[in-house]
Design a protein around this motif. Sequence first.
Motif, mmCIF file in Angstrom:
data_model
loop_
_atom_site.group_PDB
_atom_site.id
_atom_site.type_symbol
_atom_site.label_atom_id
_atom_site.label_comp_id
_atom_site.label_asym_id
_atom_site.label_seq_id
_atom_site.Cartn_x
_atom_site.Cartn_y
_atom_site.Cartn_z
ATOM 1 N N UNK A 267 -101.220 38.558 -77.344
ATOM 2 C CA UNK A 267 -100.015 38.709 -76.795
ATOM 3 C C UNK A 267 -100.274 39.883 -75.670
ATOM 4 N N UNK A 268 -100.975 40.884 -75.862
ATOM 5 C CA UNK A 268 -101.173 42.033 -74.660
ATOM 6 C C UNK A 268 -101.631 41.279 -73.511
ATOM 7 N N UNK B 115 -95.926 45.844 -74.584
ATOM 8 C CA UNK B 115 -97.434 46.423 -74.810
ATOM 9 C C UNK B 115 -97.427 47.603 -75.923
ATOM 10 N N UNK C 57 -93.993 40.950 -83.146
ATOM 11 C CA UNK C 57 -95.254 41.871 -82.863
ATOM 12 C C UNK C 57 -94.793 43.385 -83.358
ATOM 13 N N UNK D 214 -100.052 50.542 -82.568
ATOM 14 C CA UNK D 214 -100.588 49.905 -83.479
ATOM 15 C C UNK D 214 -102.107 50.161 -83.422
ATOM 16 N N UNK E 205 -99.372 31.769 -77.774
ATOM 17 C CA UNK E 205 -100.209 31.525 -79.159
ATOM 18 C C UNK E 205 -99.827 30.627 -79.998
ATOM 19 N N UNK F 139 -98.199 47.388 -79.563
ATOM 20 C CA UNK F 139 -99.388 47.074 -79.937
ATOM 21 C C UNK F 139 -100.138 48.359 -79.841
ATOM 22 N N UNK G 5 -104.600 51.589 -86.176
ATOM 23 C CA UNK G 5 -105.821 51.234 -86.780
ATOM 24 C C UNK G 5 -106.977 51.798 -86.606
ATOM 25 N N UNK H 32 -99.025 39.251 -71.609
ATOM 26 C CA UNK H 32 -98.081 40.010 -71.071
ATOM 27 C C UNK H 32 -98.421 40.473 -69.690
ATOM 28 N N UNK H 33 -99.547 41.141 -69.726
ATOM 29 C CA UNK H 33 -100.270 41.659 -68.387
ATOM 30 C C UNK H 33 -100.250 40.746 -67.441
ATOM 31 N N UNK I 49 -93.582 45.840 -69.223
ATOM 32 C CA UNK I 49 -94.513 46.057 -70.079
ATOM 33 C C UNK I 49 -94.237 46.502 -71.445
ATOM 34 N N UNK J 89 -104.155 40.230 -87.369
ATOM 35 C CA UNK J 89 -103.100 40.673 -86.621
ATOM 36 C C UNK J 89 -103.422 41.340 -85.741
ATOM 37 N N UNK J 90 -104.538 42.260 -85.477
ATOM 38 C CA UNK J 90 -104.827 43.119 -84.517
ATOM 39 C C UNK J 90 -105.399 41.846 -83.213
ATOM 40 N N UNK K 225 -104.494 38.809 -83.160
ATOM 41 C CA UNK K 225 -103.232 38.297 -82.671
ATOM 42 C C UNK K 225 -102.553 38.902 -81.588
ATOM 43 N N UNK K 226 -102.418 40.460 -81.707
ATOM 44 C CA UNK K 226 -101.764 41.345 -80.702
ATOM 45 C C UNK K 226 -102.389 41.293 -79.540
ATOM 46 N N UNK K 227 -103.653 41.462 -79.659
ATOM 47 C CA UNK K 227 -104.453 41.493 -78.247
ATOM 48 C C UNK K 227 -104.023 40.213 -77.496
ATOM 49 N N UNK L 90 -101.580 33.691 -95.425
ATOM 50 C CA UNK L 90 -100.966 33.995 -94.055
ATOM 51 C C UNK L 90 -100.824 32.925 -93.106
#
Lengths: 355, 318
Positions: free
Chosen positions: A142-143, B283, B234, B289, A260, B286, B293, A146-147, B280, A135-136, A138-140, B99
């Motif tokens: 997306x990030x 973001x 997300x 999170x 993704x 994330x 984490x 976005x940027x 943004x 999940x981390x 995956x989120x990276x 998953x």
Amino acid sequence: MENLMSLILDPLSLSIIVNFGIFLIVTLSLNLEVGIAGVPQFGRVLAVLAGALGAGSIAGRLMALYYGLPWGYEYTDIFTNLKVVEEMNRRLSSSPLESILMLLLALVIAALMGGAIGYVASYPAIRLREAYLGITLLAFGEALQTVVKYYDPIAGGTEGIMVPDVFRFVGAGQARFFFSSMVILAIALMIFVYLQLLLRSPFGRSLKAMRDMEIAARAFGKDIVKLRAQVLIIGGSIAAIGGALWTLYTMSLKAYTYTRVTWTFWPWAFMMLGGTGNNKGIVVGTFAFSTIRSLIFAYKTTLESFIPINPNWLEYILIGLTIVLIAMFRPQGILPERPELPLPRRRIEELRASQ
Amino acid sequence: MLEVLMTAVSYSAAIALAAAGITLIYMTTGTFNFSHASMTAFGLYTVFIFSKVLFRDLGYPTYVFFPVAALISGVLGVITYLSVNRWLLKRRADMVTLMMSTLGVDLIYLALLNIIADYLTQEYKVNARLIVLSTEDVSIVQSGDFVLRGIPIVSVSIVMTVIILLKYILNRTKFGIAVRVTIENPSLAEIVGINPEVVYLTSWFLGGAFAGLAGAILSMVITGTPAVGSLVIVPEFAGAIVGGIYSLFGSLAGGYLIGLSEYILITLLATYVSRNLVVYQPLIPLLVMSVFLLFYPEGIGGLQLSRVVERLRKSVWR
């Protein structure tokens, strides 16, 4: 022979070759990380996008700098970009040497970017458990998307930027189409051979050992932290080369196309279909899917006339169903993974006979 | 600012409910459910279809259809469990396979949603690819510029009801005890005669229903498109992880933390730093999170209040 040539030169077969080559590169890199090293890489798009940025934005700017054209902040401005890239294309089309150097430069920068992304990803990869890591990552992904999508100076934001055409020197139209698809296919095959050799090397075997039983691998003196970082760097570089080739081929870099779904989930589906952990299976799975995808795309209008839904969604359903059915009924894929022999089989048998 | 706060409260309630659904399904079946995104989107579309297409002329308030949204998404959860998840659990598939299978399910649901949107656009001549329902909301109090809409109050009461129901079911009923036993130790639960299948099925239904409610609340807050799932997945996962993934109430708190920080931080940044920063917003979940984490992976659910109180007391007494 003539028939064969016309078959290869057919736009449909060329588009199958391009799709196959690009996705083979990305899926092989995914297989190295997931199938062979056991890292749940749910953020493949991260390295692919990094590679696209390396080729499209950084290498493009360096080329503009070399030609004495605007390359700084104004490079991503939509009108300046159009003019600069047009000018570069004019010069590149008359100089094969510069085109090839530019292609190599783009690939090298992309590989470095992908490697850097892999190195960054190794930080959570060492610390987090399976699903959390997935999940981390995956989120990276997306990030980063976005940027890049909203911060114009990187790659023109939502408008995207044009990428100089390194294949132009063989001519426009059909010749370029043929030449670029052959280059992509050749690079994909080179990466396949490299990964097959890597798999047979002591390094490849220790990766499998790490995947199968981490504690045992550590007991035999393998440095798990280092192995995982290395495999993420190699995998990231290869995926980045895939992304770089795609931007060079399409001559444009638009952040919103690096989703993704396309660059993480599809490679996962290809890998699962072919056989996780087996590079030959990856070739089969990727080929099957890229053929189907290209056919759906090519016969979109024909399809639309006799199925009531948009063929796009047909593609989604097809890939979703494949993932589910493979996970349920044939988790090992079409070509299951087989133990890699450290030496050729004949040599092993000779050694056994001589004992 | 007050309006933003109200929107933030409603949005956060949706994220919190969906995060609780993800956590519930993960706790019982060990599956990180990626199709939660599409179940949320289905909730939103259910409200839209019932209020704007099927029963448009009757003029019911939109809130009437919230339970329907919960029901339909709950049924989707049951379908996912019976057709895919149950089979994989029986074969003891590993976590990544579980998953991945829900990812495949998500792609299928996403395609179905798009097909439905296409159909509605063609047959009923409604704009099903850009849904704005917030104009349908009732205004409760109106003073000057400020309008108190129904949704913040409704969303908070939904979350309160869910908390009270969960507390009651988990602590007071035989079924709740069976659920907790199955989470702790499935094989031991089977020995004492608890059927884990019933627990799995119920958790998929409830998880889906929470996602549906989340979608229903979102329909009054944001503009709906078929891709709304990929927008909220997300924050939803971030909420579940910040909540500690092993605690239902932690995930509700995590969802609120994520949702509120998303809206409030971005409003502050846009007001005091630069308006360009608004884009943004995705973001922020994330970021929150990642911080959790890397520095506090136990999450909010792992926070032991008694220990915190103890430490505070000691430091004060000393």
